[in-house]
Design a protein around this motif. Sequence first.
Motif, short mmCIF file in Angstrom:
data_model
loop_
_atom_site.label_atom_id
_atom_site.label_comp_id
_atom_site.label_asym_id
_atom_site.label_seq_id
_atom_site.Cartn_x
_atom_site.Cartn_y
_atom_site.Cartn_z
N SER A 78 -4.60 -70.27 99.76
CA SER A 78 -5.55 -70.61 98.71
C SER A 78 -5.95 -69.40 97.87
N ASN A 79 -5.99 -68.20 98.46
CA ASN A 79 -6.39 -67.03 97.67
C ASN A 79 -5.30 -66.64 96.67
N GLN A 80 -4.05 -67.01 96.89
CA GLN A 80 -2.99 -66.76 95.92
C GLN A 80 -3.04 -67.79 94.79
N LEU A 81 -3.61 -68.94 95.05
CA LEU A 81 -3.70 -69.99 94.03
C LEU A 81 -4.98 -69.90 93.23
N GLY A 82 -5.88 -68.97 93.58
CA GLY A 82 -7.14 -68.84 92.86
C GLY A 82 -8.16 -69.87 93.29
N LEU A 83 -8.02 -70.43 94.46
CA LEU A 83 -8.96 -71.43 94.94
C LEU A 83 -9.98 -70.77 95.87
N TYR A 84 -11.00 -71.55 96.29
CA TYR A 84 -12.04 -71.07 97.18
C TYR A 84 -11.43 -70.62 98.50
N ASN A 85 -11.91 -69.47 98.97
CA ASN A 85 -11.46 -68.94 100.24
C ASN A 85 -12.68 -68.35 100.92
N GLU B 145 -16.96 -64.16 101.93
CA GLU B 145 -17.78 -63.40 102.87
C GLU B 145 -17.57 -61.90 102.69
N HIS B 146 -16.33 -61.50 102.45
CA HIS B 146 -16.04 -60.08 102.27
C HIS B 146 -16.69 -59.56 100.98
N ARG B 147 -16.62 -60.33 99.92
CA ARG B 147 -17.17 -59.90 98.64
C ARG B 147 -18.70 -59.84 98.69
N MET B 148 -19.34 -60.79 99.37
CA MET B 148 -20.81 -60.84 99.39
C MET B 148 -21.40 -59.87 100.40
N GLY B 149 -20.66 -59.48 101.42
CA GLY B 149 -21.20 -58.55 102.42
C GLY B 149 -22.29 -59.19 103.23
N ASN B 150 -23.36 -58.40 103.53
CA ASN B 150 -24.44 -58.95 104.36
C ASN B 150 -25.37 -59.85 103.55
N ALA B 151 -25.12 -60.02 102.26
CA ALA B 151 -25.93 -60.92 101.45
C ALA B 151 -25.36 -62.34 101.48
N PHE B 152 -24.30 -62.57 102.22
CA PHE B 152 -23.69 -63.91 102.28
C PHE B 152 -24.66 -64.88 102.93
N GLY B 153 -25.00 -65.93 102.22
CA GLY B 153 -25.91 -66.94 102.73
C GLY B 153 -27.37 -66.60 102.49
N SER C 121 -28.40 -64.42 99.49
CA SER C 121 -28.64 -64.11 98.09
C SER C 121 -27.43 -64.51 97.26
N VAL C 122 -27.67 -64.67 95.96
CA VAL C 122 -26.59 -64.98 95.05
C VAL C 122 -25.91 -63.69 94.59
N THR C 123 -26.63 -62.59 94.68
CA THR C 123 -26.12 -61.29 94.26
C THR C 123 -25.37 -60.65 95.42
N PRO C 124 -24.14 -60.21 95.19
CA PRO C 124 -23.39 -59.58 96.27
C PRO C 124 -24.01 -58.26 96.71
#
Length: 121
Positions: free
Chosen positions: A80-87, A92-100, A102-105
């Motif tokens: 899915s990450n090669q197709l540009g879909l949700y992964n 989780e990697h992009r948001m870091g410890n703000a996952f769940g 905050s909206v800001t990574p």
Amino acid sequence: MARLLSLLLLTCATLPAQADEHTVVVKAAAPPKGCVEVEANGRRAPSMSCLNEKLLPNSNTMNGPPPALSGAEATVQRPSNQLGLYNRAALEHRMGNAFGKSVTPQRPPAPAPASPLLPAR
């Protein structure tokens, strides 16, 4: 005469052995199996074992290589990450410890401004 008789018996004894070596045995092909349907009280009941044998795949297709995928099928099987879909893992990697939370990574803290007058440490 006895010598001729013994020679004849010896020749006859070796003939079947020679015939066995050069004899070709041809076997007839087995007749195809047919499904037997039974009719009882006006209702037909097909043979289930025969129907199951017909539904089994051919041995040629089982032993052969799998068929080649078309372009659309190959695309569907890509991650899915090669197709540009949700992964989820990438999010989780992009948001870091703000996952769940905050909206800001998560971002590293901004470095303190360095004075151009003081020497670098």
